[in-house]
Design an enzyme around this catalytic site. Structure first.
Site, PDB file in Angstrom:
ATOM      1  N   HIS A 136      -4.702  -4.998  -1.378  1.00  0.00           N
ATOM      2  CA  HIS A 136      -4.036  -4.175  -0.365  1.00  0.00           C
ATOM      3  C   HIS A 136      -5.088  -3.761   0.647  1.00  0.00           C
ATOM      4  O   HIS A 136      -6.231  -3.490   0.269  1.00  0.00           O
ATOM      5  CB  HIS A 136      -3.434  -2.908  -0.989  1.00  0.00           C
ATOM      6  CG  HIS A 136      -3.147  -1.838   0.035  1.00  0.00           C
ATOM      7  ND1 HIS A 136      -2.015  -1.845   0.799  1.00  0.00           N
ATOM      8  CD2 HIS A 136      -3.887  -0.784   0.466  1.00  0.00           C
ATOM      9  CE1 HIS A 136      -2.049  -0.814   1.647  1.00  0.00           C
ATOM     10  NE2 HIS A 136      -3.181  -0.162   1.459  1.00  0.00           N
TER      11      HIS A 136
ATOM     12  N   TYR B 251       3.665   3.838  -2.063  1.00  0.00           N
ATOM     13  CA  TYR B 251       4.492   2.829  -1.393  1.00  0.00           C
ATOM     14  C   TYR B 251       5.822   3.411  -0.887  1.00  0.00           C
ATOM     15  O   TYR B 251       6.782   2.656  -0.683  1.00  0.00           O
ATOM     16  CB  TYR B 251       4.746   1.654  -2.332  1.00  0.00           C
ATOM     17  CG  TYR B 251       3.562   0.701  -2.435  1.00  0.00           C
ATOM     18  CD1 TYR B 251       3.136  -0.041  -1.333  1.00  0.00           C
ATOM     19  CD2 TYR B 251       2.881   0.526  -3.634  1.00  0.00           C
ATOM     20  CE1 TYR B 251       2.061  -0.921  -1.412  1.00  0.00           C
ATOM     21  CE2 TYR B 251       1.799  -0.357  -3.727  1.00  0.00           C
ATOM     22  CZ  TYR B 251       1.404  -1.074  -2.609  1.00  0.00           C
ATOM     23  OH  TYR B 251       0.346  -1.948  -2.685  1.00  0.00           O
TER      24      TYR B 251
ATOM     25  N   ASN C 120      -0.285 -10.262  -4.966  1.00  0.00           N
ATOM     26  CA  ASN C 120      -1.096 -10.855  -3.903  1.00  0.00           C
ATOM     27  C   ASN C 120      -2.504 -10.282  -3.816  1.00  0.00           C
ATOM     28  O   ASN C 120      -3.128 -10.273  -2.768  1.00  0.00           O
ATOM     29  CB  ASN C 120      -0.346 -10.794  -2.565  1.00  0.00           C
ATOM     30  CG  ASN C 120      -0.038  -9.377  -2.133  1.00  0.00           C
ATOM     31  OD1 ASN C 120      -0.363  -8.424  -2.835  1.00  0.00           O
ATOM     32  ND2 ASN C 120       0.577  -9.223  -0.981  1.00  0.00           N
TER      33      ASN C 120
ATOM     34  N   GLU D  18      -4.401   7.022   3.140  1.00  0.00           N
ATOM     35  CA  GLU D  18      -4.653   6.333   1.866  1.00  0.00           C
ATOM     36  C   GLU D  18      -6.007   6.709   1.273  1.00  0.00           C
ATOM     37  O   GLU D  18      -6.125   6.856   0.054  1.00  0.00           O
ATOM     38  CB  GLU D  18      -4.545   4.819   2.091  1.00  0.00           C
ATOM     39  CG  GLU D  18      -3.102   4.409   2.415  1.00  0.00           C
ATOM     40  CD  GLU D  18      -2.940   2.970   2.876  1.00  0.00           C
ATOM     41  OE1 GLU D  18      -1.790   2.576   3.167  1.00  0.00           O
ATOM     42  OE2 GLU D  18      -3.939   2.227   2.953  1.00  0.00           O
TER      43      GLU D  18
END
Ligand code: ATP
Ligand code: MG
Length: 137
Positions: free
Chosen positions: A115, A49, A112, A126
């Site tokens: 991702h 991040y 949430n 990623e």
């Protein structure tokens, strides 16, 4: 065909939602071509991040993402990056469209549930962050 990278986040894994979330991908034409459960180290979460470093939510985000196991997956399908973002819904579950993963399962803007990569460049970065070429079938 396109590939994207997905994380089933700690809030979802700890509420036994791995199956239901994966089902949303599969029934929308995305195939799981790699998958593993891991526990992120603080160093890994900070690096993953890094684009958000300095934002007020960065440190709590790193704490949350390292708080429990996650499932990292590579999804493949037609237009996989945009399709996955659609299936997920927007970041804030209160604003997410009905029927999306975040509207149905997420607890808050931070917790949430999922991702998903936001561009071909982040997908490539990623995927390589978590998977070796030989793990991608
Ligand atoms: P992701 O990158 O996880 O797919 P996203 O692209 O919708 O989600 P980003 O803006 O990249 O959202 O933020 C990364 C993550 O940081 C969010 O998914 C959420 O967990 C957390 N986050 C973002 N904004 C906030 C905020 N205002 N307050 C708390 N947490 C936040
Ligand atoms: Mg993002």
């Amino acid at each position: 065909m396109q590939r994207t990278f997905s994380i089933i986040k700690p809030d979802a894994v700890s509420r036994n939602l791995i199956g239901q979330i994966t089902q949303r991908f599969e029934e929308n034409g995305l195939s799981v071509i790699a998958s593993k459960m891991i526990r992120l180290s603080t160093e890994q979460a900070e690096k993953f991040y890094a684009e958000h470093k300095g934002r007020d939510f960065y440190e709590p985000l790193v704490g949350y993402m390292t708080s429990a196991p996650i499932v990292v997956q590579v999804l493949e399908g037609e237009d996989a990056i945009a399709k996955n973002r659609q299936i997920m819904g927007v970041t804030d579950p209160a604003k997410a469209e009905a029927g999306t993963i975040r509207a149905d399962f997420a607890l808050s803007v931070r917790e949430n549930s999922v991702h998903g990569s936001d561009s071909p460049e982040s997908a490539a970065r990623e995927i390589a962050f978590f998977f070796d070429e030989k793990e991608l079938c």
